[in-house]
Design a protein around this motif. Structure first.
Motif, short mmCIF file in Angstrom:
data_model
loop_
_atom_site.label_atom_id
_atom_site.label_comp_id
_atom_site.label_asym_id
_atom_site.label_seq_id
_atom_site.Cartn_x
_atom_site.Cartn_y
_atom_site.Cartn_z
N ALA A 1 -47.27 2.85 68.64
CA ALA A 1 -47.24 2.01 70.06
C ALA A 1 -48.38 2.36 70.96
CB ALA A 1 -45.98 2.04 70.53
N ALA A 2 -48.58 3.79 71.05
CA ALA A 2 -49.51 4.33 72.14
C ALA A 2 -50.97 3.76 71.48
CB ALA A 2 -49.56 5.54 71.78
N ASP B 1 -51.69 1.23 69.30
CA ASP B 1 -51.94 -0.20 69.59
C ASP B 1 -52.06 -0.59 71.22
OD1 ASP B 1 -51.97 -0.50 66.87
OD2 ASP B 1 -49.74 -1.35 66.82
N ASN B 2 -51.71 0.20 72.11
CA ASN B 2 -51.76 0.10 73.61
C ASN B 2 -53.16 0.82 74.22
OD1 ASN B 2 -49.61 -1.61 74.23
ND2 ASN B 2 -48.53 -0.02 73.81
N TYR B 3 -54.00 1.31 73.14
CA TYR B 3 -54.95 2.19 73.65
C TYR B 3 -54.56 3.19 74.73
CZ TYR B 3 -56.74 -1.84 71.35
OH TYR B 3 -57.14 -2.70 70.36
N ASP B 4 -53.42 3.88 74.44
CA ASP B 4 -53.09 4.75 75.62
C ASP B 4 -53.22 6.22 75.01
OD1 ASP B 4 -51.54 6.25 77.23
OD2 ASP B 4 -50.12 4.94 77.65
N ASN C 1 -60.76 5.12 70.85
CA ASN C 1 -60.42 3.96 71.66
C ASN C 1 -61.25 3.22 72.40
OD1 ASN C 1 -57.63 4.22 70.86
ND2 ASN C 1 -57.03 5.09 72.45
N ARG D 1 -61.62 0.25 69.47
CA ARG D 1 -60.62 -0.48 69.82
C ARG D 1 -59.56 -0.57 68.49
NH1 ARG D 1 -59.22 -0.46 74.95
NH2 ARG D 1 -58.63 -2.71 74.62
N ALA E 1 -56.47 -0.61 66.11
CA ALA E 1 -55.06 -1.08 65.96
C ALA E 1 -54.53 -0.49 64.62
CB ALA E 1 -54.87 -2.27 66.20
#
Length: 107
Positions: free
Chosen positions: A12-13, A15-18, A53, A57, A59
């Motif tokens: 999740a992190a 995929d959110n680029y966090d 990221n 980018r 995923a």
């Protein structure tokens, strides 16, 4: 697919680029090995993923998971702005106390 919580949090992190949330999935002394380079500790891991990221980018789409005690191997399709995208990679995790202690990314 039922992923261990810390691996689901990592996906999740990503995929959110966090990068901060990504790094929090790891222990303070964790090591990540990717493309022949090692990153030690949360700070280096956060910096590595933040740079990746920004550049790619990326995923993650989980395909399969195998578990053997504290060792888990996640096979995932990785897509982004890098040559050869998408690619299928294996993420070899060592988990302890709900955190990732090591991660080796193998293509």
């Amino acid at each position: 697919m039922n992923l261990p919580k810390v691996i689901a949090d990592l996906v999740a992190a990503q995929d959110n680029y966090d990068s901060a949330a990504y790094a929090k999935c790891f222990s303070e002394t964790a090591v990540v090995v990717d493309e022949g380079k090692a990153y030690s500790g949360r700070n280096e891991i956060r910096q590595w993923t933040a740079e990746a990221n920004e550049k790619y980018r990326t995923a993650m789409k989980p395909i399969s998971l195998s578990e053997n005690g504290p060792t888990s191997v996640l096979t995932a399709e990785i897509s982004g702005s890098f040559p050869g995208s998408p690619a299928v990679l294996d993420f070899h995790f060592e988990l302890k106390d709900g955190l990732i202690h090591s991660l080796r990314i193998i293509n």
